[in-house]
Scaffold this motif. Structure first.
Motif, mmCIF file in Angstrom:
data_model
loop_
_atom_site.group_PDB
_atom_site.id
_atom_site.type_symbol
_atom_site.label_atom_id
_atom_site.label_comp_id
_atom_site.label_asym_id
_atom_site.label_seq_id
_atom_site.Cartn_x
_atom_site.Cartn_y
_atom_site.Cartn_z
ATOM 1 N N MET A 38 0.907 -1.134 0.092
ATOM 2 C CA MET A 38 -0.095 -0.114 0.189
ATOM 3 C C MET A 38 1.103 1.292 -0.175
ATOM 4 O O MET A 38 1.806 1.386 0.890
ATOM 5 N N ASN A 39 0.713 2.147 -0.783
ATOM 6 C CA ASN A 39 1.363 3.304 -0.952
ATOM 7 C C ASN A 39 0.962 4.311 0.189
ATOM 8 O O ASN A 39 -0.406 4.320 0.253
ATOM 9 N N LEU A 40 1.689 5.046 0.964
ATOM 10 C CA LEU A 40 1.073 5.935 1.936
ATOM 11 C C LEU A 40 1.484 7.345 1.509
ATOM 12 O O LEU A 40 2.018 7.536 0.543
ATOM 13 N N LEU A 41 0.807 7.998 2.431
ATOM 14 C CA LEU A 41 0.740 9.693 2.064
ATOM 15 C C LEU A 41 2.167 9.904 2.275
ATOM 16 O O LEU A 41 2.790 9.691 3.257
ATOM 17 N N PRO A 42 2.698 11.041 1.465
ATOM 18 C CA PRO A 42 3.697 11.901 1.782
ATOM 19 C C PRO A 42 3.932 12.803 3.205
ATOM 20 O O PRO A 42 2.917 13.306 3.627
ATOM 21 N N LEU A 43 4.974 12.468 3.743
ATOM 22 C CA LEU A 43 5.292 13.480 5.239
ATOM 23 C C LEU A 43 5.922 14.600 4.715
ATOM 24 O O LEU A 43 6.612 14.698 3.750
ATOM 25 N N THR A 44 5.724 15.577 5.558
ATOM 26 C CA THR A 44 6.306 16.776 5.276
ATOM 27 C C THR A 44 7.531 16.970 6.006
ATOM 28 O O THR A 44 7.964 16.135 6.911
ATOM 29 N N ALA A 45 8.619 17.925 5.709
ATOM 30 C CA ALA A 45 9.800 17.992 6.252
ATOM 31 C C ALA A 45 9.909 18.641 7.759
ATOM 32 O O ALA A 45 8.783 19.158 7.826
ATOM 33 N N ASP A 46 10.749 18.460 8.361
ATOM 34 C CA ASP A 46 10.675 19.005 9.761
ATOM 35 C C ASP A 46 10.681 20.566 9.597
ATOM 36 O O ASP A 46 11.230 21.329 8.785
ATOM 37 N N GLY A 47 9.748 20.849 10.426
ATOM 38 C CA GLY A 47 9.265 22.636 10.270
ATOM 39 C C GLY A 47 8.388 22.935 9.240
ATOM 40 O O GLY A 47 7.998 24.285 9.440
ATOM 41 N N MET A 64 -0.748 9.333 11.947
ATOM 42 C CA MET A 64 -0.068 8.338 11.339
ATOM 43 C C MET A 64 -0.187 8.663 9.793
ATOM 44 O O MET A 64 0.903 7.989 9.433
ATOM 45 N N CYS A 65 -0.756 9.231 9.494
ATOM 46 C CA CYS A 65 -0.938 9.512 7.973
ATOM 47 C C CYS A 65 -0.131 10.903 7.724
ATOM 48 O O CYS A 65 0.042 11.516 6.396
ATOM 49 N N GLY A 66 0.322 11.282 8.548
ATOM 50 C CA GLY A 66 1.192 12.700 8.585
ATOM 51 C C GLY A 66 0.335 13.909 8.141
ATOM 52 O O GLY A 66 1.059 14.798 7.668
ATOM 53 N N GLY A 107 9.157 1.110 8.286
ATOM 54 C CA GLY A 107 9.842 2.073 7.500
ATOM 55 C C GLY A 107 9.476 3.204 7.135
ATOM 56 O O GLY A 107 8.422 3.697 7.394
ATOM 57 N N PRO A 108 10.187 4.415 6.507
ATOM 58 C CA PRO A 108 9.846 5.556 6.271
ATOM 59 C C PRO A 108 8.548 5.385 5.123
ATOM 60 O O PRO A 108 8.538 4.435 4.400
ATOM 61 N N LEU A 109 7.888 6.632 5.264
ATOM 62 C CA LEU A 109 6.625 6.500 4.234
ATOM 63 C C LEU A 109 6.961 6.895 2.876
ATOM 64 O O LEU A 109 8.120 7.370 2.596
ATOM 65 N N SER A 110 6.244 5.978 1.855
ATOM 66 C CA SER A 110 6.649 6.102 0.540
ATOM 67 C C SER A 110 5.705 7.220 -0.076
ATOM 68 O O SER A 110 4.440 7.224 0.511
#
Length: 291
Positions: free
Chosen positions: A1-10, A39-41, A286-289
């Motif tokens: 399952m592809n996941l939603l992108p996270l934003t960068a710090d700040g 959890m979805c960022g 692991g990290p979000l894709s």
């Protein structure tokens, strides 16, 4: 399952709004919405419509927030912070439903946002009762759901008990699911989703999406667990997170279906009754894709 992108710090993340009731047991309602959104960022904003006295066994009481306070929360959040999508859950009464409908129109949420540069999608989860059968909506408020809130929805997502209460249709197979999806769409929603998780007639869980023209079916393996508290809230929250990230409605439903299936796999025991579905699996993988 592809996941939603996270934003960068700040960096400010995508924002979404849930208008719903609390669950003092932490398994459903605003608590379930907020867990999935995190959890979805996504940054979760809330408008509390009711406070429940609830645990894993059931709901023993609830207290309604004054309608003007519910609407005020929506107005305050949208006017200052801004949101990419919104969802409703437990709204408890006719007065709250009507107040939410009015403020959504005022703030361009749901069908009121159509034609604007950045329309705000609205998912309506027409919560009528807890999974234990405890009422979470006054019976007199069903008409307000039908005539006020559902008509402004981008997508409406009832479970089978809610389908029966709203449309009078008892979904027992695919033809009756299609009939129910058509009846829900006829109330005014742009898309209707008939969730088949409670129809335990096959090894698969089938959800049916309808836009007034075509039907789309989404299937997943049926997870054998009694710990499914908050499943509907979690599905709806995942769908709005995807909508806020620019997904189309069918793509958002596909994402939500995959998300809640994974949360069912991670569900855990809690208390003497039904434990919650769990998005906490996200912490161990692991990290979000990117989608």
């Amino acid at each position: 399952m592809n996941l939603l992108p996270l934003t960068a710090d700040g960096e400010t993340p995508v924002r979404v709004l849930t208008i719903a009731g609390t669950d003092s047991g932490g398994g459903a309602g605003i608590q379930a919405d907020s867990r999935t959104m995190a959890m979805c960022g996504v940054h979760a904003c809330v408008a509390v419509a009711a406070v429940t006295v609830q645990n894993s066994v059931g709901v023993s009481a609830f207290h309604e927030v004054p309608p003007e306070i519910v609407a005020g929360q929506v107005r305050s959040v949208v006017g200052d912070i801004g949101i990419g999508a919104a969802k409703t859950g437990m709204l408890a009464s006719t007065a709250i439903i009507e107040a939410v409908t009015e403020v959504c129109g005022e703030m361009g949420i749901g069908k009121a946002g159509i034609g604007k540069a950045r329309p705000i999608p609205l998912l309506v989860d027409p919560v009528c009762a807890s999974m234990h059968g405890d009422p979470l909506l006054h019976a007199s408020a069903l008409d307000a759901l039908r005539t006020s809130l559902i008509p402004i929805a981008t997508i409406v997502t009832p479970n089978l008990d809610e389908v029966r209460l709203i449309t009078g249709i008892d979904v027992v197979d695919d033809p009756s699911a299609r009939k129910a999806a058509e009846a829900l769409h006829a109330l005014g929603a742009q898309w209707s989703l008939v969730k088949g998780g409670h129809l335990r007639t096959s090894a698969e869980s089938r959800d049916l999406l309808f836009d007034g023209d075509k039907f789309l079916e989404f299937t997943s393996p049926r997870i054998d667990t009694g710990n499914d508290h908050g499943g509907g809230d979690t599905l709806g929250a995942a769908i709005v997170c995807a909508l806020a990230n620019g997904y189309s409605v069918p793509a958002a439903v596909e994402f939500g279906k995959g998300w809640v299936t994974r949360c069912l796999q991670a569900a855990y025991d809690l208390g003497a009754g039904h434990g919650p579905v769990s998005p906490l699996w996200r912490l161990t993988e692991g990290p979000l894709s990117s989608p």
